[in-house]
Design a protein around this motif. Structure first.
Motif, PDB file in Angstrom:
ATOM      1  N   ALA A 103       0.781  -1.477  -0.360  1.00 31.88           N
ATOM      2  CA  ALA A 103      -0.091   0.322   0.192  1.00 31.88           C
ATOM      3  C   ALA A 103       1.041   1.072  -0.133  1.00 31.88           C
ATOM      4  CB  ALA A 103      -1.027   0.075   1.265  1.00 31.88           C
ATOM      5  N   ASN A 104       1.225   2.028  -0.951  1.00 33.91           N
ATOM      6  CA  ASN A 104       1.887   2.933  -1.488  1.00 33.91           C
ATOM      7  C   ASN A 104       0.965   4.278  -1.094  1.00 33.91           C
ATOM      8  OD1 ASN A 104       3.024   5.088  -4.033  1.00 33.91           O
ATOM      9  ND2 ASN A 104       4.302   4.555  -2.172  1.00 33.91           N
ATOM     10  N   LEU A 105       0.645   5.012   0.218  1.00 32.79           N
ATOM     11  CA  LEU A 105       0.264   6.352   0.388  1.00 32.79           C
ATOM     12  C   LEU A 105       0.534   7.397  -0.199  1.00 32.79           C
ATOM     13  CD1 LEU A 105      -1.154   5.623   3.530  1.00 32.79           C
ATOM     14  CD2 LEU A 105      -1.738   4.717   2.024  1.00 32.79           C
ATOM     15  N   ARG A 106      -0.175   8.597  -1.564  1.00 32.14           N
ATOM     16  CA  ARG A 106       1.132   9.116  -1.960  1.00 32.14           C
ATOM     17  C   ARG A 106      -0.337  10.160  -1.492  1.00 32.14           C
ATOM     18  NH1 ARG A 106       4.920   7.823  -7.706  1.00 32.14           N
ATOM     19  NH2 ARG A 106       5.758   6.886  -6.004  1.00 32.14           N
ATOM     20  N   PRO A 107       0.169  11.646  -0.796  1.00 29.78           N
ATOM     21  CA  PRO A 107      -0.976  12.303  -0.262  1.00 29.78           C
ATOM     22  C   PRO A 107      -0.405  13.666  -1.335  1.00 29.78           C
ATOM     23  CG  PRO A 107       0.421  12.222   1.137  1.00 29.78           C
ATOM     24  CD  PRO A 107       1.473  11.061   0.346  1.00 29.78           C
ATOM     25  N   ALA A 108      -1.910  14.515  -1.770  1.00 33.11           N
ATOM     26  CA  ALA A 108      -1.298  16.241  -2.544  1.00 33.11           C
ATOM     27  C   ALA A 108      -2.107  16.915  -1.553  1.00 33.11           C
ATOM     28  CB  ALA A 108      -1.853  15.564  -4.513  1.00 33.11           C
ATOM     29  N   GLN A 109      -0.776  17.326  -1.186  1.00 42.81           N
ATOM     30  CA  GLN A 109      -1.561  19.051  -0.292  1.00 42.81           C
ATOM     31  C   GLN A 109      -0.838  19.982  -1.081  1.00 42.81           C
ATOM     32  OE1 GLN A 109      -0.922  19.120   3.779  1.00 42.81           O
ATOM     33  NE2 GLN A 109      -1.910  20.633   3.917  1.00 42.81           N
ATOM     34  N   CYS A 110      -1.745  21.473  -1.472  1.00 42.01           N
ATOM     35  CA  CYS A 110      -1.195  22.161  -2.106  1.00 42.01           C
ATOM     36  C   CYS A 110      -1.457  22.724  -0.615  1.00 42.01           C
ATOM     37  CB  CYS A 110      -2.060  23.494  -2.976  1.00 42.01           C
ATOM     38  SG  CYS A 110      -1.283  24.470  -3.731  1.00 42.01           S
ATOM     39  N   PHE A 111      -0.135  23.732  -0.075  1.00 43.64           N
ATOM     40  CA  PHE A 111      -0.334  25.061   0.741  1.00 43.64           C
ATOM     41  C   PHE A 111      -0.866  26.177   0.492  1.00 43.64           C
ATOM     42  CE2 PHE A 111       2.551  21.236   2.222  1.00 43.64           C
ATOM     43  CZ  PHE A 111       2.252  21.461   4.109  1.00 43.64           C
ATOM     44  N   ALA A 255      -0.519  13.858  -9.853  1.00 50.29           N
ATOM     45  CA  ALA A 255      -0.853  15.167  -8.865  1.00 50.29           C
ATOM     46  C   ALA A 255       0.380  16.104  -7.704  1.00 50.29           C
ATOM     47  CB  ALA A 255      -1.653  13.849  -7.823  1.00 50.29           C
ATOM     48  N   ALA A 256       1.775  15.525  -7.832  1.00 56.13           N
ATOM     49  CA  ALA A 256       3.228  16.434  -7.971  1.00 56.13           C
ATOM     50  C   ALA A 256       2.870  17.583  -8.171  1.00 56.13           C
ATOM     51  CB  ALA A 256       3.988  15.957  -8.151  1.00 56.13           C
ATOM     52  N   MET A 257       2.676  18.346  -9.278  1.00 57.73           N
ATOM     53  CA  MET A 257       2.823  19.470  -9.771  1.00 57.73           C
ATOM     54  C   MET A 257       1.558  20.122  -9.318  1.00 57.73           C
ATOM     55  SD  MET A 257       5.213  19.107 -11.297  1.00 57.73           S
ATOM     56  CE  MET A 257       5.519  20.838 -11.884  1.00 57.73           C
ATOM     57  N   LEU A 258       0.282  19.414  -9.247  1.00 61.74           N
ATOM     58  CA  LEU A 258      -0.981  20.529  -8.249  1.00 61.74           C
ATOM     59  C   LEU A 258      -0.300  21.205  -6.849  1.00 61.74           C
ATOM     60  CD1 LEU A 258      -3.717  18.172  -8.953  1.00 61.74           C
ATOM     61  CD2 LEU A 258      -2.913  19.833 -11.003  1.00 61.74           C
ATOM     62  N   THR A 259       0.637  20.421  -6.452  1.00 55.81           N
ATOM     63  CA  THR A 259       1.666  21.749  -5.073  1.00 55.81           C
ATOM     64  C   THR A 259       2.421  22.250  -5.691  1.00 55.81           C
ATOM     65  OG1 THR A 259       2.800  19.450  -5.213  1.00 55.81           O
ATOM     66  CG2 THR A 259       1.146  18.798  -4.287  1.00 55.81           C
ATOM     67  N   GLY A 260       3.224  22.186  -6.868  1.00 52.23           N
ATOM     68  CA  GLY A 260       3.583  23.526  -6.898  1.00 52.23           C
ATOM     69  C   GLY A 260       5.191  22.915  -7.582  1.00 52.23           C
ATOM     70  N   SER A 261       5.848  21.085  -7.278  1.00 47.10           N
ATOM     71  CA  SER A 261       6.707  21.000  -6.889  1.00 47.10           C
ATOM     72  C   SER A 261       6.472  19.783  -6.493  1.00 47.10           C
ATOM     73  CB  SER A 261       7.337  21.483  -6.261  1.00 47.10           C
ATOM     74  OG  SER A 261       9.277  21.387  -6.315  1.00 47.10           O
ATOM     75  N   LEU A 262       7.356  18.849  -7.564  1.00 46.32           N
ATOM     76  CA  LEU A 262       8.074  17.688  -6.598  1.00 46.32           C
ATOM     77  C   LEU A 262       8.490  16.908  -5.705  1.00 46.32           C
ATOM     78  CD1 LEU A 262       9.070  15.089 -10.432  1.00 46.32           C
ATOM     79  CD2 LEU A 262       7.057  15.482  -8.673  1.00 46.32           C
ATOM     80  N   GLY A 263       9.386  18.126  -4.964  1.00 45.02           N
ATOM     81  CA  GLY A 263       9.905  18.086  -3.794  1.00 45.02           C
ATOM     82  C   GLY A 263       8.693  18.656  -2.638  1.00 45.02           C
ATOM     83  N   MET A 264       7.470  19.218  -3.182  1.00 43.86           N
ATOM     84  CA  MET A 264       6.525  18.865  -2.171  1.00 43.86           C
ATOM     85  C   MET A 264       6.127  17.714  -1.793  1.00 43.86           C
ATOM     86  SD  MET A 264       7.276  21.953  -1.045  1.00 43.86           S
ATOM     87  CE  MET A 264       5.721  21.386   0.478  1.00 43.86           C
ATOM     88  N   LEU A 265       6.456  16.698  -2.312  1.00 43.51           N
ATOM     89  CA  LEU A 265       4.941  15.402  -2.476  1.00 43.51           C
ATOM     90  C   LEU A 265       5.725  14.320  -1.305  1.00 43.51           C
ATOM     91  CD1 LEU A 265       2.785  16.015  -3.844  1.00 43.51           C
ATOM     92  CD2 LEU A 265       2.845  13.526  -5.051  1.00 43.51           C
ATOM     93  N   PRO A 266       5.782  14.056  -0.730  1.00 39.10           N
ATOM     94  CA  PRO A 266       6.111  12.843   0.738  1.00 39.10           C
ATOM     95  C   PRO A 266       5.130  10.736   0.137  1.00 39.10           C
ATOM     96  CG  PRO A 266       4.474  13.696   1.279  1.00 39.10           C
ATOM     97  CD  PRO A 266       3.631  14.695   0.867  1.00 39.10           C
TER      98      PRO A 266
END
Length: 368
Positions: A103-111, A255-266
């Motif tokens: 189970a890989n959980l990838r949240p995408a949250q836009c600060f 979904a990573a790009m929705l948050t602004g950067s790949l550097g934001m996705l855990p």
């Protein structure tokens, strides 16, 4: 009682740099009486250089024994000529498979402070908070037969097999439904049932689990190609998305790009509970090893830091500390501090990887 145990695998490229910032936070927690037993190991190209394999049996044994694994990144063009089974990425696939981290959980949250950094309009992404639950240990990345063979007519054939079993689908479906119960009670399952038999089975089994075990969770279905389009059209329509290994790889990167950067996705990769009740677990940023900026202090450590926040929540039952860490990240971003990947068109002076880590520690101090 013994302290919870962590194995850190910094890996390649920017992996060691971003993981160094996590070590600062682990040390900070130690000053507050929350101590971990931490050890380090090698994976990916670093392991290949040292041992001739991308993941040694000894490192895998250690990974199986600890409460959580924190991984940086793997990969580099220098290994392009190495046979597939010994490339850095093979080490990552092996540790996921051997630990059965399905189970890989990838949240995408836009600060809110980064809403203008997304490639989409602010009103489309502001307040975005979704989770993609990706099946991680089966599907086309692991199915047999696979390989490249001669076609006996002077050409070659590349073969990969998409394969799923009932139990593999049911357990990832349960993970998604359980996640939705803790959130807003909605699951959207994505596959390609219109052209793939594995997609037909996927849809049937997810529907069965939803009806029999989770009638309180609203379930919808969507073809994965339409799902990708909907992610960039109206991403806030989703709560929890559950999908297979290949489509999950594609959807979560979009979904990573929705948050602004790949550097934001855990991300968190979880398996079955161990004897102590904690799930087998590996936490890693979604971004790659970025060899073009490795060693330059330009990397954004936030995805790795937020991955550690997921470890605090899912492996160590420290949800309060996870919340505190996430709020510290949000505070730093609201204050306008940015690494190079988050610089807008107005320009400015980016801070370094280490400076971002220090700023988050300062925000944690201020939260006490």
């Amino acid at each position: 009682m013994a302290n919870p145990s962590i194995l850190i695998l910094p890996g390649d490229g920017i992996g060691p740099e971003v993981m160094a910032e996590v070590r600062k936070i682990i040390d900070w927690l130690g000053t507050r009486g929350i101590a971990f037993d931490v050890q380090e190991g090698l994976i990916g190209g670093a392991s290949y250089d040292a041992f001739g394999v991308p993941l040694s049996d000894e490192t895998l044994t250690r990974a199986q024994a600890v409460d959580a694994v924190l991984l940086g990144a793997v990969g580099s063009p220098k290994y392009d000529g190495v046979e597939y089974s010994k490339r850095p990425e093979a080490g990552l696939l092996r540790i996921r498979k051997e630990m059965d981290l399905y189970a890989n959980l990838r949240p995408a949250q836009c600060f809110e402070a980064l809403a203008d950094f997304s490639s989409l309009k602010r009103d489309v992404v502001s307040g975005l908070d979704i989770v993609i639950v990706r099946e991680l240990t089966s599907g086309v990345y692991f199915g047999e037969p696979r390989g490249i063979i001669d076609d006996n007519e002077g050409g070659r054939i590349g073969i990969n097999t998409q394969r799923y079993t009932t139990n593999e689908i049911r357990r990832i479906a349960r993970s998604a439904f359980e996640m939705a119960r803790r959130r807003n009670g909605r699951v959207c399952s994505m596959e390609k049932a219109n052209v793939m038999e594995s997609g037909v089975l996927w849809r049937e089994e997810v529907t069965k689990i939803g009806a029999e075990e989770y009638p309180d969770v609203a379930l919808s279905h969507m073809y994965a190609d339409n799902g990708l389009m909907q992610l960039v059209r109206n991403p806030k329509q989703f709560d929890v998305i559950v999908t297979d290994n290949l489509f999950g790889d594609l959807l979560s990167d979009a979904a990573a790009m929705l948050t602004g950067s790949l550097g934001m996705l855990p991300s968190a990769s979880l398996g079955a509970p161990m004897a102590n009740g904690r799930p087998k677990a590996l936490y890693e940023p979604v971004h790659g090893s970025a060899p073009d900026i490795a060693g330059q202090g330009k990397a954004n450590p936030i995805a790795t830091i937020l991955s550690f926040a997921m470890a605090l929540r899912y492996s160590f039952d420290l949800g309060g500390e996870a919340d505190r860490l996430e709020r510290a990240v949000e505070r730093v971003l609201a204050d306008g501090l940015r690494t190079a990947d988050l610089m807008g068109p107005e320009g400015g002076s980016p801070i370094s990887t280490a400076e971002m880590g220090d700023a988050i520690i300062a925000a944690l101090d201020a939260s006490l």
